[in-house]
Design a protein around this motif. Sequence first.
Motif, PDB file in Angstrom:
ATOM      1  N   MET A   1      -6.198  12.840  17.637  1.00 19.27           N
ATOM      2  CA  MET A   1      -6.652  11.634  16.828  1.00 19.27           C
ATOM      3  C   MET A   1      -5.958  11.448  15.257  1.00 19.27           C
ATOM      4  O   MET A   1      -5.658  12.664  14.873  1.00 19.27           O
ATOM      5  N   ARG A   2      -5.447  10.324  15.261  1.00 22.37           N
ATOM      6  CA  ARG A   2      -4.775  10.059  13.987  1.00 22.37           C
ATOM      7  C   ARG A   2      -5.429   8.817  13.085  1.00 22.37           C
ATOM      8  O   ARG A   2      -5.677   7.950  13.871  1.00 22.37           O
ATOM      9  N   ILE A   3      -5.608   8.987  12.082  1.00 23.26           N
ATOM     10  CA  ILE A   3      -6.599   7.935  11.251  1.00 23.26           C
ATOM     11  C   ILE A   3      -5.789   7.579  10.238  1.00 23.26           C
ATOM     12  O   ILE A   3      -5.059   8.204   9.409  1.00 23.26           O
ATOM     13  N   LEU A   4      -5.312   6.194   9.928  1.00 24.70           N
ATOM     14  CA  LEU A   4      -4.859   5.716   8.844  1.00 24.70           C
ATOM     15  C   LEU A   4      -6.157   4.875   7.809  1.00 24.70           C
ATOM     16  O   LEU A   4      -6.862   4.327   8.368  1.00 24.70           O
ATOM     17  N   ILE A   5      -5.836   5.283   6.603  1.00 23.49           N
ATOM     18  CA  ILE A   5      -6.689   4.923   5.460  1.00 23.49           C
ATOM     19  C   ILE A   5      -6.020   3.885   4.551  1.00 23.49           C
ATOM     20  O   ILE A   5      -5.100   4.502   4.013  1.00 23.49           O
ATOM     21  N   ALA A   6      -6.657   2.961   4.432  1.00 26.90           N
ATOM     22  CA  ALA A   6      -6.207   2.173   3.201  1.00 26.90           C
ATOM     23  C   ALA A   6      -7.417   1.502   2.270  1.00 26.90           C
ATOM     24  O   ALA A   6      -8.353   1.919   2.715  1.00 26.90           O
ATOM     25  N   ASN A   7      -7.174   0.614   1.523  1.00 26.95           N
ATOM     26  CA  ASN A   7      -8.103   0.171   0.784  1.00 26.95           C
ATOM     27  C   ASN A   7      -7.459  -1.022   0.120  1.00 26.95           C
ATOM     28  O   ASN A   7      -6.330  -1.691   0.179  1.00 26.95           O
ATOM     29  N   ASP A   8      -8.262  -1.695  -1.078  1.00 32.03           N
ATOM     30  CA  ASP A   8      -7.875  -2.800  -1.828  1.00 32.03           C
ATOM     31  C   ASP A   8      -7.951  -2.559  -3.242  1.00 32.03           C
ATOM     32  O   ASP A   8      -7.481  -3.187  -4.044  1.00 32.03           O
ATOM     33  N   ASP A   9      -8.615  -1.286  -3.799  1.00 33.00           N
ATOM     34  CA  ASP A   9      -8.901  -0.926  -5.085  1.00 33.00           C
ATOM     35  C   ASP A   9      -7.713  -0.180  -5.518  1.00 33.00           C
ATOM     36  O   ASP A   9      -7.394   0.081  -6.843  1.00 33.00           O
ATOM     37  N   GLY A  10      -6.802   0.281  -4.806  1.00 32.56           N
ATOM     38  CA  GLY A  10      -5.571   0.935  -5.235  1.00 32.56           C
ATOM     39  C   GLY A  10      -5.445   2.395  -4.709  1.00 32.56           C
ATOM     40  O   GLY A  10      -6.581   3.038  -4.612  1.00 32.56           O
ATOM     41  N   TYR A  11      -4.453   2.846  -4.679  1.00 36.41           N
ATOM     42  CA  TYR A  11      -4.280   4.470  -4.244  1.00 36.41           C
ATOM     43  C   TYR A  11      -5.128   5.467  -5.377  1.00 36.41           C
ATOM     44  O   TYR A  11      -5.483   6.683  -4.765  1.00 36.41           O
ATOM     45  N   LEU A  12      -5.324   5.066  -6.392  1.00 34.03           N
ATOM     46  CA  LEU A  12      -6.010   6.017  -7.537  1.00 34.03           C
ATOM     47  C   LEU A  12      -7.639   5.495  -7.514  1.00 34.03           C
ATOM     48  O   LEU A  12      -8.233   6.646  -8.175  1.00 34.03           O
ATOM     49  N   ALA A  13      -8.124   4.713  -6.467  1.00 31.92           N
ATOM     50  CA  ALA A  13      -9.521   4.653  -6.637  1.00 31.92           C
ATOM     51  C   ALA A  13     -10.485   5.708  -6.143  1.00 31.92           C
ATOM     52  O   ALA A  13     -10.118   6.198  -5.206  1.00 31.92           O
ATOM     53  N   GLY A  27      -9.245  14.490  12.205  1.00 29.84           N
ATOM     54  CA  GLY A  27      -7.727  14.166  12.700  1.00 29.84           C
ATOM     55  C   GLY A  27      -6.640  14.071  11.833  1.00 29.84           C
ATOM     56  O   GLY A  27      -7.290  14.659  10.353  1.00 29.84           O
ATOM     57  N   GLU A  28      -5.653  14.032  12.148  1.00 29.13           N
ATOM     58  CA  GLU A  28      -4.624  13.744  11.056  1.00 29.13           C
ATOM     59  C   GLU A  28      -4.788  12.623  10.392  1.00 29.13           C
ATOM     60  O   GLU A  28      -4.962  11.490  11.117  1.00 29.13           O
ATOM     61  N   ILE A  29      -4.664  12.462   8.944  1.00 28.53           N
ATOM     62  CA  ILE A  29      -4.862  11.390   8.175  1.00 28.53           C
ATOM     63  C   ILE A  29      -3.638  11.074   7.594  1.00 28.53           C
ATOM     64  O   ILE A  29      -2.899  11.865   6.791  1.00 28.53           O
ATOM     65  N   ASP A  30      -3.416   9.718   7.573  1.00 26.10           N
ATOM     66  CA  ASP A  30      -2.479   9.029   6.724  1.00 26.10           C
ATOM     67  C   ASP A  30      -2.979   8.016   5.793  1.00 26.10           C
ATOM     68  O   ASP A  30      -3.882   7.362   6.202  1.00 26.10           O
ATOM     69  N   VAL A  31      -2.546   7.986   4.580  1.00 24.63           N
ATOM     70  CA  VAL A  31      -3.020   7.084   3.583  1.00 24.63           C
ATOM     71  C   VAL A  31      -2.034   6.183   3.091  1.00 24.63           C
ATOM     72  O   VAL A  31      -0.823   6.440   2.556  1.00 24.63           O
ATOM     73  N   ALA A  77       6.850   0.198  10.252  1.00 29.03           N
ATOM     74  CA  ALA A  77       7.972   0.824   9.658  1.00 29.03           C
ATOM     75  C   ALA A  77       8.655   2.091  10.247  1.00 29.03           C
ATOM     76  O   ALA A  77       9.628   2.548   9.811  1.00 29.03           O
ATOM     77  N   GLY A  78       7.901   2.619  11.131  1.00 26.16           N
ATOM     78  CA  GLY A  78       8.339   3.874  11.738  1.00 26.16           C
ATOM     79  C   GLY A  78       8.213   5.118  10.982  1.00 26.16           C
ATOM     80  O   GLY A  78       8.850   5.978  11.107  1.00 26.16           O
ATOM     81  N   VAL A  79       7.348   5.077   9.736  1.00 22.27           N
ATOM     82  CA  VAL A  79       7.329   6.138   8.863  1.00 22.27           C
ATOM     83  C   VAL A  79       6.154   7.366   9.330  1.00 22.27           C
ATOM     84  O   VAL A  79       6.690   8.464   9.150  1.00 22.27           O
ATOM     85  N   ILE A  80       5.281   6.752  10.067  1.00 23.62           N
ATOM     86  CA  ILE A  80       4.263   7.512  10.603  1.00 23.62           C
ATOM     87  C   ILE A  80       4.002   7.203  12.123  1.00 23.62           C
ATOM     88  O   ILE A  80       4.261   6.308  12.546  1.00 23.62           O
ATOM     89  N   PRO A  81       3.453   8.047  12.840  1.00 22.33           N
ATOM     90  CA  PRO A  81       3.043   7.722  14.370  1.00 22.33           C
ATOM     91  C   PRO A  81       1.741   6.713  14.445  1.00 22.33           C
ATOM     92  O   PRO A  81       1.055   6.552  13.374  1.00 22.33           O
ATOM     93  N   ARG A  82       1.785   5.928  15.365  1.00 26.57           N
ATOM     94  CA  ARG A  82       0.818   5.012  15.340  1.00 26.57           C
ATOM     95  C   ARG A  82      -0.526   5.764  15.331  1.00 26.57           C
ATOM     96  O   ARG A  82      -0.809   6.519  16.098  1.00 26.57           O
TER      97      ARG A  82
END
Length: 249
Positions: A1-13, A27-31, A77-82
């Motif tokens: 399991m690979r999880i991508l986490i994003a937001n709109d408040d900014g990475y410091l929120a 699972g593996e987490i990418d932000v 962008a090919g930076v992380i796995p899907r």
Amino acid sequence: MRILIANDDGYLAPGIAALVQACQGLGEIDVFAPERNASGTSNALTLHQPLSLHTAPSGFRYVNGTPSDCVHLALTAGVIPRPDLVLSGINNGANMGDDTLYSGTVAAATEGFLFGVPAIAFSLVDKGWQHLDAAARVARRIVEHVLAHPPAASPWLLNVNMPSTEGLEQADWQLTRLGRRHASFPAVAQHNPRGDLFYWIGPAGEAREDGDGTDFHAVRQGHVSITPLQVDMTDHARLPQWRNWLSQP
């Protein structure tokens, strides 16, 4: 399991830090998150200037763009796995009813959905991060539930709003539809110290369609609102009327 986490408040929120912490072990987490607060940017993509990608000491990657930019880069962008799942939030404030059209939090999840990845947007209804830790634990339970019981049709897109109340972790989960708001309040005109006129966009309107079954109603009753969303904005109910209109001589 690979999880991508994003937001709109900014990475410091605080909200994204709480969501990442809550999801540890799933699972593996990418932000990938915006460099600055990007609330209200909807599904905008940055097309006329380059995007830069940096990594903070926390390991979070941040982008000088919109929430949709963040997820788009992560997926293309090919930076992380899907990833197998996209999560967005936890937002500082509600994303209910018409808010979903403007929300960067919902947009980040929608970008994953558009690329065929299941996605969930999480919002804490009252601003100020009160009961954020409890909201993060509820978010994890929802993620665990969809992982244990994957919805039949994939991809899917969920919009979750959690009331900022005591006892949030014991609150029922309710499946809801989007309510509607009145039109937003008027723009506010101000002059800066040099006498130049500028405007602030007015606050969102009050709820007007907030009856039983809506996200507004569920949250007001202290429940966690879970709304399945779709991207198709076609007015299916009135297509026959439009066909009749088109056929008029």
